[in-house]
Each structure stands twice: as structure tokens, then as C-alpha cells.
Design an enzyme around this catalytic site. Structure first.
Site, PDB file in Angstrom:
ATOM      1  N   ASP A  56       4.694 -17.525  -7.614  1.00  0.00           N
ATOM      2  CA  ASP A  56       3.467 -17.534  -6.824  1.00  0.00           C
ATOM      3  C   ASP A  56       3.817 -18.124  -5.473  1.00  0.00           C
ATOM      4  O   ASP A  56       4.737 -18.942  -5.361  1.00  0.00           O
ATOM      5  CB  ASP A  56       2.386 -18.413  -7.461  1.00  0.00           C
ATOM      6  CG  ASP A  56       2.650 -19.889  -7.213  1.00  0.00           C
ATOM      7  OD1 ASP A  56       3.536 -20.456  -7.898  1.00  0.00           O
ATOM      8  OD2 ASP A  56       2.036 -20.475  -6.314  1.00  0.00           O
ATOM      9  N   HIS A  72      -1.220  -5.956   3.837  1.00  0.00           N
ATOM     10  CA  HIS A  72       0.160  -5.491   4.036  1.00  0.00           C
ATOM     11  C   HIS A  72       1.144  -6.445   3.367  1.00  0.00           C
ATOM     12  O   HIS A  72       2.059  -6.021   2.650  1.00  0.00           O
ATOM     13  CB  HIS A  72       0.482  -5.361   5.520  1.00  0.00           C
ATOM     14  CG  HIS A  72       1.942  -5.125   5.756  1.00  0.00           C
ATOM     15  ND1 HIS A  72       2.520  -3.875   5.626  1.00  0.00           N
ATOM     16  CD2 HIS A  72       2.961  -5.980   6.030  1.00  0.00           C
ATOM     17  CE1 HIS A  72       3.820  -3.981   5.832  1.00  0.00           C
ATOM     18  NE2 HIS A  72       4.122  -5.244   6.079  1.00  0.00           N
ATOM     19  N   CYS A  77       0.661   0.408   2.159  1.00  0.00           N
ATOM     20  CA  CYS A  77      -0.506  -0.490   2.099  1.00  0.00           C
ATOM     21  C   CYS A  77      -1.679   0.114   2.866  1.00  0.00           C
ATOM     22  O   CYS A  77      -1.510   1.080   3.600  1.00  0.00           O
ATOM     23  CB  CYS A  77      -0.137  -1.871   2.650  1.00  0.00           C
ATOM     24  SG  CYS A  77      -0.264  -1.995   4.438  1.00  0.00           S
ATOM     25  N   CYS A 103      -0.962   0.296   6.677  1.00  0.00           N
ATOM     26  CA  CYS A 103       0.096   1.202   7.142  1.00  0.00           C
ATOM     27  C   CYS A 103      -0.133   2.652   6.723  1.00  0.00           C
ATOM     28  O   CYS A 103       0.315   3.571   7.404  1.00  0.00           O
ATOM     29  CB  CYS A 103       1.450   0.738   6.609  1.00  0.00           C
ATOM     30  SG  CYS A 103       1.955  -0.870   7.248  1.00  0.00           S
ATOM     31  N   CYS A 106       5.638   1.917   4.504  1.00  0.00           N
ATOM     32  CA  CYS A 106       4.809   1.064   3.643  1.00  0.00           C
ATOM     33  C   CYS A 106       3.544   1.836   3.243  1.00  0.00           C
ATOM     34  O   CYS A 106       2.972   2.563   4.045  1.00  0.00           O
ATOM     35  CB  CYS A 106       4.437  -0.220   4.371  1.00  0.00           C
ATOM     36  SG  CYS A 106       3.256  -1.236   3.457  1.00  0.00           S
ATOM     37  N   ASP A 138      -2.913 -23.643 -11.694  1.00  0.00           N
ATOM     38  CA  ASP A 138      -2.047 -24.828 -11.672  1.00  0.00           C
ATOM     39  C   ASP A 138      -2.871 -26.012 -12.187  1.00  0.00           C
ATOM     40  O   ASP A 138      -4.037 -25.860 -12.547  1.00  0.00           O
ATOM     41  CB  ASP A 138      -1.482 -25.055 -10.270  1.00  0.00           C
ATOM     42  CG  ASP A 138      -2.567 -25.256  -9.232  1.00  0.00           C
ATOM     43  OD1 ASP A 138      -3.756 -25.394  -9.607  1.00  0.00           O
ATOM     44  OD2 ASP A 138      -2.248 -25.263  -8.039  1.00  0.00           O
TER      45      ASP A 138
END
Lengths: 424, 424
Positions: free
Chosen positions: A293, A378, A337, A340, A335, A93
Site C-alpha cells: 500500500d 492515471h 487510464c 490518457c 496508458c 491499519d
């Protein structure tokens, strides 16, 4: 002249589209979600693991990196990719938003903004030219214009959030008497266009870094259109919608994006800055936005708030809650991730079991770093799974599957499909 | 009766030996270094990554886990291996050391110790029976006897470290008048033997958890031998040297270990508790010690102090130092840790470059979690590389290579080899 990025639209479904942006550091599929690596690091997470969550592009904050360690140092060390060990695409940015929202603002004038450093109180100057120079030194693939980003809601008009309180306080100290919100928005809007011209003129690396213009205009359609027309009239590789998610409701965000996005150039990436919750992202994707974002997955992760697609938990689990003390289940069933499903092929050879909610709660209660790390990973994966599901739905034009998988988002999909239906 | 662990000696070099301990959760090569996972987590590091540093067994602190989340909760959740997602061997200490060194001690008597919880000030009672019960509930593979661990140095005898200050203050409040350090050591020594008998009698899972006895006796050889004889006379799967590294010099540690270790049963693992620096570990391995634990790699890692084998940096780099601001080199050339060599095959498919000292310094200065994570991983790997090099030197009886690789340790090796040489 070589282009710093290219953009190809692959499929559309109503206003929504999938595509791919190619940069000199590789490409990313759109619609894309960019994790925020404020100070050149996604807090607590190896760059390698950020990539494994599905992220293909990161955002860094110019404001933070220019204060520490400084853009010239990063340039000397070979640029921000090498510095932080992320060889994929990076967007920065302009520093403007943080200068407005975080710093004690000393003065804003037609030339730029002066504010106090949050590190040592010294006075920092940001102008369109300086903001571009700093981003040229940092060396990301996509850089953002320095814009004038006023509060979207009159600070006198009701309850304020942190950003608006800061901005209101800043104005209060200067000219409480006579503050005219509408006049401020007009000035900001016109100034944003003038500053974009200056940004473009100052940009030293147009062959290697893509400068995106930012459309301001608050929640007023007329003002948005006025700005959109002028910003998009300046030829640039991409455009963004700024000045949303600065205090409005989800409905207001969706309304502005629905009105604005389809009018942005179709053959260039469209970026909605700082958004947001899964409902906001879904509505914006259905309006034709390609890039997002937000700090939500990382910031909430550090605070033990885990996003899930389960409507019975209202979307977020607060894992510090005592009710999880003996809960052996993972954060979210299904999930993949590292918290998980560490055994998932996506995470290498690790054969571990899921980390239980009970263990993660213990980590947070004991103040252990691994808690924020697990929930951040996660949440990052949650957002990337959302983007994957959205891309799949657009590519197949099969929204029924998406709605079954994410029932809380079904009304948003239905509304968008109804509005875009040719028969209505 | 099935044995909870087995121990095989593979090779010897003087008093030093290599071997392997097998437990119900897999085995580990000796001499072994156990990273400390105080509260059921090696701070900031995935269990998977701890394993990839070469660690094959972890230590957890009973004191911390009994206070939070509680041993009964961990038992209910299937034990500490499952709780923390580490399926390899785990050793717990007895909680005694922390009760002495961290807590406000209310009373120590023949039955046990009462102290105030560091969490809420409530009074906690630890006796041999309770310490064993808690470890039975936690479920590690190796559990430690509850011993009476007095300061090794008279608190009145000079400068004190934190442990001794606490212990001195405790005694001061009770009976400053008439404190007799020698008398205290005698009582502790005898009590440690009586408490070990009670620990063994209280142990509910001798088939699945190996109870180790602890030899006390301070820096006095006669007292050590008195204790060693009685402790090792109680038949147990392993024995430890306790009460070192509680304030003495490296020379004192080496002297006590050199005197004690060779007298411990040769066919059972010998564990030196809480040691230490690479020089202390090397000296102890050469005296015949098989197991080590220490917070140095993790605690120093969190404070930006990186261990290296480079004698020009005096063994440690203080990475906050401004001289590293533009330093593009990794922490240590030739190291294969995820910070120094992320591309190493040992770390999966990641193709990243080394993280530079400049970047790591930035992370620490900015207060970013990834800094402690990177240096902790480097230090954990440093200690495991030391153990690998020691095992290699013992197996090959080739100490010349070891001394060239680690010149700062050469005098320690030379001294040990000279002393153990049959011709001297």
C-alpha cells in the site's frame, strides 16, 4: 473454525510469486497494490473508478476513521464496506503509525499510547485491545496488529524527514537526555511481540477478519530476525513487514526486505507496509512480497505529479510546469487510464479523446478539482499496470519483456535474478 | 450562407414549447438547461458524467477563460470543445457580466469597459469587438453579445446583493453625486443596442458560430419593450433576456419574462440568462423560454446543498446537518443520479448501492472531494430531470402528472395555464 481468508500461490519465479487471496468480500490477485482510502474514500475518486483502475483491495486508515466519523457509527451503518460503497476486500491499519507520526504524543508505555486528536486536541488512547476493537467495529477483511513503530534511523544521526522530526520532538519533550536509539529499538521490538499476543487475544472476529502480525526490527538484520521468529511463531493468517519506508534509502528498504521476506511463512500472504516507488515495489516483489500500500499515486496525483514508465522524464511529470502549457499529448502514451485513453473499453462507453497535458496543467493552475482527479486516476492505473506486468513476468518467467517495457527497473530485476540464480 | 444553428419547434402548450437546436457539434432538446463550466470544466465532474446527467449543451465563461489560460492558447489547441474534451454544443457568455460583477471596474464608456484582472490586477479592456474576437477564438457554437448590464434595482433603494454592492461601489467611486438610476438604465439600454450592432459587425465566424443578441431593460415593461423591438430587429440566430436574476424577487423575474418572452421571435431560440431555481425555470418555460443556465446545481452541490423534489424538505437538503449523521437513505428516493442510484443502467455497469446521506455528510465534514462531486452530480441530474419533465408535459399537454410529481411547482403551472387559457 472457518478461516477469514485463504491464500493460494499460483506461480513462482525465484523468490517472487503470484497468487490469490480470497476474503468474504471477494478475492485479489497477488502481488497486489492497495490504494489508500484514508477517510473511507480514495480522494476524489468514485469507488467504481478505483475498481476500474485494476485495484481489487483498498486500505483505510483506522486512525482517521476512529476520530471521524467514529468506528461505532460505521458499525451501526453496516461496516466500512457498505459505508463507503466498496464491496471488495478492505484492509485497515491499526492506527498506530498515524498516532506516532501525526499526533502530539503524550505518553507511550507498556500498555499503549496516548495522543492528542488532530481534530479537537482531545486525548485519545490506543492500546492493542482498543486498536483491535476499533477494527472489529469498522469491519474490514484484514486488520493489522497494533505495534510499536520506532524511527528506523536515529533522529540524532542526520537529516530527518517529517515522521522522524515528529518522533524526535516527542521524545525531546520527554527525555532528550539519555535517549538511546538502540535501547528504544530493543524495547519496541520486544513490545511489538507482546502487543501482538494481546491483539490476538482481543480479536473478536477471527472467523471473518484476518489479523496480520507485523515484523519490526528496523534496518538491523539480527533484530529483524529476532522479531520475525517470534511474530511468525504466533499463528495468524498473514504477516507484514513494518517499520520500513520511515526514512531509509531505497537501498536500505530493499536490503531489509530481501533479507526478511523469504524467511516469512511461504503459504501465507506477505505484506510490506507503506511501500512505495515502483523500484521499491519491484525489488520487494522479487524478494517474495505479496501485498503493498502507498499514498504515492494519490498524494502525488493531487499535486500534479504523474508517474510514467518513460525513463526520459525520470518517472514523474510535474504537470504544473509551464512547458506543458501547449502540450497536446496525453500524460503517457500507451496508458489506458481515463485521463490518457477515455475511449478504452475498460472505461465503458465513453468516446472522449485523451485529456491533454495542456488542459490538465490549466486545471491545476486554475485550482480545478478535475486536475487532481485525472492525475490520481492515471497514477492509480500506473501502479496497477506495474502489478499486472510483475504478475505477468512471474507467471511466464519472462523478465526480458518486463525490462524492455520498464527500462528504469531493469537493473533491479537483473540484480535480483543474479542473486537468486542457483548457479551463483 | 450556411446557418451555424437551426431551430425547430416540435410542440407547444400555451406559450411553452419543445423543440431542438442543431449545431455543428450536435443538437440539444429544448427547453434546455446548460450546466456552467466556468473555467472549461464543470467543477469536479468528468465531461462524460456531465453528459450522462442528461446535459446536452454546456456554458463556459469567457471572462475566466480569457484571463486563464487565454483564448489564443485555446484556439491554438483546437478550440474549447477539444480543450475540455466535450464534443457537444457549447455556449459562451460575453464576459460582460463578470466584468461588471466581479472585477474592480475602472471605467465604462461608450466604447467599452476597463477593469482589473482578478488574477493579477492588470488592466483588461473589453469592447464589443474584443468580446466577439475572444469568443471567435474560443470557438463555441453559440456566442453572446457584449451588453451593458446595469443593476436592475437602484442600489440606493434598499438591501443589496453582492452584484449590486460591487456595482454601487464602482459608481460611488466615480460619481456618487448625481447618480440617477433611471438615467443609467436608459443609457445602458440604448448602449446595448449600439453594442449589438458592433458585435454583429465584428463577428468573424457567422457561418459556424451563432451570435445571440441580449434584451436589457430591467423590470420596467416599457424599457424592455423598447429594447426588445430594437434588438430583435437586428437579424440574428437567437435572442436572450439579460439583466434578470440580478437582485429581483422570483415574482419580478416571472413578471418580466412573462411580458417579454412571448414577444420574442417564435422561430428562434429564446434564452433566459442566469436563471435559476426550479420555480423560476418552470415559470419561464411556461412563458416560452427555450434555454437556461445557472450555477445553482454546481455551486450548491459543492456546499452540500442538494435539490430534491420533496416539498417536505423545502426543496433543499443541507447535508452537513448533524441530523443526517446516521441517515442511510440516498439524497432523494427515486433519483437515478450516480449518488442516489449508481446501479441505474444510465450509469454503465456499476453495481454499487446508493451513497447514503450519512456517508455524504461524513465526506463534507472531513473535507473530502467526493462529497462535492456526488452532490453536484445529483443536482445536475435534478435540473435535467426537471427539464425532461417539462418537455414531457409540453409534448403531452399533460400538466396534471407534472403537478403531482412536483407539488411545489403546481401553483406556478396553475397560474400560467389560467392566464393563457383562451376562455379567460
Amino acid at each position: 473454525m472457518p478461516e477469514p481468508i485463504s491464500f493460494t500461490v499460483h506461480n513462482t519465479s525465484g523468490n517472487a510469486r503470484t497468487g490469490r487471496v480470497e476474503t468474504l468480500h471477494g478475492g485479489f490477485d497477488t502481488p497486489a497494490f492497495m490504494p489508500v482510502g484514508t477517510r473511507g474514500t480514495v480522494k476524489g475518486i468514485f469507488p467504481h473508478h478505483v475498481r476500474t483502475t485494476g485495484a481489487q483491495i483498498l486500505l483505510n486508515n483506522t486512525y482517521h476513521l476512529m476520530l471521524r466519523p467514529g468506528s461505532k457509527l460505521i458499525q451501526e451503518l453496516g461496516g466500512v464496506h457498505k459505508f463507503m460503497n466498496w464491496d471488495g476486500p478492505i484492509l485497515t491499519d491499526s492506527g498506530g503509525y498515524q498516532a506516532y507520526s501525526m499526533a502530539d504524543l503524550n505518553a507511550i508505555d507498556e500498555d499503549g499510547v496516548s495522543f492528542k486528536s488532530i481534530l479537537d486536541g482531545s486525548t485519545i488512547r490506543l492500546t492493542p485491545e482498543i486498536a483491535i476493537q476499533v477494527q472489529n467495529e469498522l469491519g474490514p477483511d484484514i486488520i493489522m496488529a497494533f505495534d510499536d513503530c520506532p524511527p528506523s534511523v536515529d533522529p540524532d544521526a542526520g537529516p530527518t524527514n517529517q515522521v522522524r522530526i515528529k518522533q524526535a520532538a516527542m521524545r525531546d519533550s520527554k527525555k532528550k537526555q539519555g535517549y538511546d536509539h538502540n535501547a528504544r529499538l530493543e524495547i519496541a521490538n520486544e513490545r511489538t511481540v507482546r502487543w501482538l499476543e494481546r491483539c490476538k487475544a482481543a480479536h473478536a472476529n477471527p472467523d471473518t477478519q484476518a489479523l496480520f502480525g507485523i515484523i519490526q526490527g528496523g534496518t538491523d538484520f539480527e533484530r529483524r530476525e529476532w522479531c520475525l521468529e517470534r511474530i511468525c511463531n504466533i499463528d495468524l493468517p498473514g504477516y507484514a513487514i513494518g517499520g520500513v519506508a520511515v526514512g531509509e534509502t531505497s537501498d536500505d528498504i530493499a536490503r531489509v526486505v530481501r533479507h526478511t521476506a523469504p524467511k516469512m511463512p511461504a503459504h501465507k500472504p506477505r505484506y510490506l507496509m507503506g511501500v512505495g516507488y515502483d523500484r521499491d515495489i519491484t525489488a520487494a516483489v522479487l524478494s517474495g512480497i505479496d501485498m503493498f500500500d502507498c499514498v504515492l499515486p494519490t498524494r502525488n496525483g493531487r499535486n500534479a505529479n504523474a508517474f510514467t514508465a518513460d525513463p526520459t522524464t525520470d518517472g514523474q511529470l510535474r504537470l504544473r510546469n509551464a512547458k506543458f502549457a501547449k502540450d497536446e499529448s496525453p500524460i503517457e502514451l500507451g496508458c489506458d487510464c481515463p485521463a490518457c485513453d477515455p475511449a478504452s473499453h475498460a472505461w465503458g462507453t465513453y468516446d472522449g479523446r485523451p485529456f491533454s497535458r495542456a488542459y490538465i496543467r490549466h486545471l491545476f493552475v486554475a485550482g480545478e478539482m478535475l486536475g487532481p482527479i485525472l492525475v490520481t486516476l492515471h497514477n492509480l492505473r500506473f501502479f496497477q499496470r506495474l502489478m499486472e506486468d510483475l504478475r505477468h513476468a512471474i507467471n511466464t518467467e519472462e523478465w526480458g519483456e518486463f525490462k524492455i517495457k520498464r527500462p528504469s527497473l531493469a537493473p533491479i530485476v537483473d540484480r535480483a535474478l543474479l542473486e537468486q540464480s542457483p548457479s551463483v
